[in-house]
Scaffold this motif. Structure first.
Motif, short mmCIF file in Angstrom:
data_model
loop_
_atom_site.label_atom_id
_atom_site.label_comp_id
_atom_site.label_asym_id
_atom_site.label_seq_id
_atom_site.Cartn_x
_atom_site.Cartn_y
_atom_site.Cartn_z
N UNK A 60 1.09 -1.31 -0.11
CA UNK A 60 -0.13 -0.08 -0.02
C UNK A 60 0.87 1.03 0.01
N UNK A 61 0.56 2.19 -0.75
CA UNK A 61 1.22 3.52 -0.96
C UNK A 61 1.03 4.40 -0.01
N UNK A 62 1.73 5.00 0.85
CA UNK A 62 1.69 6.04 1.45
C UNK A 62 1.38 7.58 0.77
N UNK A 63 0.32 8.24 1.32
CA UNK A 63 -0.26 9.48 0.80
C UNK A 63 0.89 10.56 1.05
N UNK A 64 1.34 11.23 0.18
CA UNK A 64 2.43 12.07 0.32
C UNK A 64 1.61 13.42 0.85
N UNK A 65 2.60 14.37 1.65
CA UNK A 65 2.20 15.46 2.20
C UNK A 65 2.19 16.43 1.19
N UNK A 66 1.14 16.92 0.87
CA UNK A 66 1.06 18.13 -0.18
C UNK A 66 1.19 19.42 0.49
N UNK A 67 0.11 19.80 1.63
CA UNK A 67 0.43 21.14 2.29
C UNK A 67 1.00 20.95 3.60
N UNK A 68 1.28 22.09 4.15
CA UNK A 68 1.99 22.25 5.37
C UNK A 68 0.95 22.99 6.41
N UNK A 69 -0.56 22.92 6.17
CA UNK A 69 -1.38 23.52 6.95
C UNK A 69 -1.20 23.08 8.57
N UNK A 70 -1.07 22.08 8.81
CA UNK A 70 -0.80 21.71 10.18
C UNK A 70 0.39 22.76 10.94
N UNK A 71 1.40 22.48 10.23
CA UNK A 71 2.60 23.24 10.72
C UNK A 71 2.40 24.80 10.99
N UNK A 72 1.56 25.16 9.86
CA UNK A 72 1.52 26.68 9.86
C UNK A 72 0.62 27.25 11.07
N UNK A 73 -0.53 26.43 11.07
CA UNK A 73 -1.22 26.39 12.39
C UNK A 73 -0.58 26.46 13.55
N UNK A 74 0.17 25.39 13.77
CA UNK A 74 1.11 25.46 15.11
C UNK A 74 1.87 26.75 15.32
N UNK A 75 2.62 27.15 13.98
CA UNK A 75 3.41 28.38 14.04
C UNK A 75 2.85 29.52 14.50
N UNK A 76 1.35 29.56 14.04
CA UNK A 76 0.62 30.66 14.41
C UNK A 76 -0.12 30.67 15.54
N UNK A 77 -0.12 29.58 16.21
CA UNK A 77 -0.60 29.14 17.39
C UNK A 77 -2.28 29.32 17.26
#
Length: 72
Positions: free
Chosen positions: A1-18
């Motif tokens: 089974x192929x893993x889905x690739x991360x396309x967006x960084x939304x989770x990271x940016x949300x953490x950075x912006x608190x």
């Protein structure tokens, strides 16, 4: 089974912006489950939505995407 690739960084940016996915969903008028799918890269927001997200989070739209290298 192929893993889905991360396309967006939304989770990271949300953490950075608190900020939380729930907060972003409220700002965009979207269901929190939809935003959660974007954050986990299960689904991807459309281009117009990415523009809205970049404005709400006050970031360049390129910060929301994972960089790729073009090979020819």
């Amino acid at each position: 089974m192929e893993q889905a690739k991360d396309i967006n960084r939304l989770k990271v940016v949300l953490v950075e912006k608190k900020r939380t996915g729930k907060w972003l969903a409220e700002q965009l008028g979207k269901d929190p489950a939809t935003v959660s799918k974007w954050c986990t890269n299960v689904a991807q927001p459309g281009l117009e939505t990415l523009v809205q997200i970049s404005k709400v989070l006050e970031v360049d739209i390129r910060e929301l995407l994972v960089g790729t290298k073009l090979t020819m």
